[in-house]
Enzyme design. Sequence first.
Site, PDB file in Angstrom:
ATOM      1  CG  ASP A   1     -14.634  -5.704  -2.200  1.00 20.72           C
ATOM      2  OD1 ASP A   1     -13.421  -5.937  -2.033  1.00 20.72           O
ATOM      3  OD2 ASP A   1     -15.530  -6.500  -1.833  1.00 20.72           O
ATOM      4  CB  SER A   2     -18.386  -8.402  -4.850  1.00 14.81           C
ATOM      5  OG  SER A   2     -17.528  -9.162  -4.038  1.00 14.81           O
TER       6      SER A   2
ATOM      7  CG  PHE B   1     -10.224  -8.272  -6.172  1.00 13.24           C
ATOM      8  CD1 PHE B   1     -11.273  -9.167  -6.172  1.00 13.24           C
ATOM      9  CD2 PHE B   1      -9.445  -8.160  -7.319  1.00 13.24           C
ATOM     10  CE1 PHE B   1     -11.538  -9.966  -7.294  1.00 13.24           C
ATOM     11  CE2 PHE B   1      -9.702  -8.939  -8.444  1.00 13.24           C
ATOM     12  CZ  PHE B   1     -10.745  -9.855  -8.429  1.00 13.24           C
TER      13      PHE B   1
ATOM     14  NE  ARG C   1      -2.774  -1.349   3.400  1.00 11.31           N
ATOM     15  CZ  ARG C   1      -3.192  -2.560   3.783  1.00 11.31           C
ATOM     16  NH1 ARG C   1      -4.004  -3.260   3.024  1.00 11.31           N
ATOM     17  NH2 ARG C   1      -2.812  -3.058   4.930  1.00 11.31           N
TER      18      ARG C   1
ATOM     19  CB  CYS D   1      -2.995 -13.589  -0.532  1.00 10.15           C
ATOM     20  SG  CYS D   1      -4.737 -13.746  -0.896  1.00 10.15           S
TER      21      CYS D   1
ATOM     22  CG  ASP E   1      -4.778  -7.707  -2.543  1.00  9.90           C
ATOM     23  OD1 ASP E   1      -4.307  -8.853  -2.634  1.00  9.90           O
ATOM     24  OD2 ASP E   1      -4.948  -7.122  -1.457  1.00  9.90           O
TER      25      ASP E   1
END
Length: 426
Positions: free
Chosen positions: A273-274, A251, A235, A367, A327
């Site tokens: 984002d969802s 995301f 970040r 990740c 991400d």
Amino acid sequence: MNNRIPKLWLRNGRETPVLAGHPWIFSKGIETGPVNEDGKPAREVGLVKVYSGGKNFLGIGMYNPNTSIALRMISLNKDDENGFKVDSDFFVRKFKSLENAKKEFLAAHSARHGALASPAETTSYRLVNADADWLPGLIIDRYENVFVFQIHTAAMDKYRELIVEALRDAFDPEAIVERSDIESRKSDGMESLPVNIHYGKVDGPVKFSENGVKFLADVLKGQKTGFFLDQREARKKVGDISHGKRVLNLFSYTGGFGLYAALNGAKKVTTVDSSESALELAQENFRLNGIKIDDKKNFEKYDFVCADVFDFLSDIKIGDYDIIVCDPPAFAKSNDKIDEAKKAYTSINRRCMDLLSPGGILVTCSCSGRITQEDFREILKFTAGRSKKDMRILCSLTQPFDHTERVSFSEGRYLKTFVLQCLDNF
Ligand code: SAH
């Protein structure tokens, strides 16, 4: 001191990785045992003394006969052969020494990054990173003075009360929350548990700072322990390159990457984002840092979009953004999902690369521990070729030091981030 810990002996040669500091031994690596002092088998989940085939004491392990990783080492201290006890003092000592070791680097890290940060301004970190910190199955994240823990293994699950007691003794915390609402407990023969506040009060999202940026973490209902502390350095990197740029944060969860970009003078930040609740908190995080997202003139500049990323990407054009951050959640959550996950990483990265103009930057992350750095790089190589883009690596990052990674334990690396720039179209 408890000397009644059962003993087990490894197969010849299986001690080599343990001696080098690898914490895992698979069931196939065990020759004999565990047995009690009277020589009778001891098959229950718990501590064991671990010996090599040559009968040398190696250390103490946490044993679970019902899993393939049957042994996870908790100590390699030779003195522990004569007596080893997991009590509240044991955890206090561990927590204190991890705090000391990590805070030193947290301060150095913050100081190095100048402008936005001072040492006092990173108040959140991973205190305990499970097996890599010699506390198998235990994760503890700290948000200022609120501690959030997760227990992943049956052997560690026995110590819940001691963990809470030790956190109280070591830190005088404001609250202690357990987030063992995790499906992965099933692979250790346990159920996912309801969220539990063991101590103190949590009235709402918890405030903390990261590199001087203020955040709220929903430690009760948010993902993981409430925040993805492991992307702190990535970040910061995005903040460093965002001045005057149009930034797309895919995301986004609670908006971290985009918020750093906004604070560093990005021309436009779109946050996608969802999850509606994640986006609500993202907007709170922007407001908390004085970004005027509610001003009419800023509606275009700071945009929060609740959508499936794949749908969203169909609606934008090449060159609409200078920086795309991607991400996604861990696509490979189990070994049988690896091929599927590779396809998903290929597909999302292809979509992102296709949208870059020359000069454009893609910050792309994986990740999934089961996808290695090399796998991920292969995927990106293939994707760049398909997208006909000449991409250079500006930098690559992994999880920060508080998410401890040990040289001897490569399985402990899970986070891979590449900052890529499109130099040209082929
Ligand atoms: N970058 C974030 C962490 C991302 S976690 C940070 O710095 O904090 C992954 C996020 O992806 C979650 O918030 C989840 O809600 C979201 N997500 C998962 N699948 C998605 C999809 N298909 N479209 C949009 N968002 C998705």
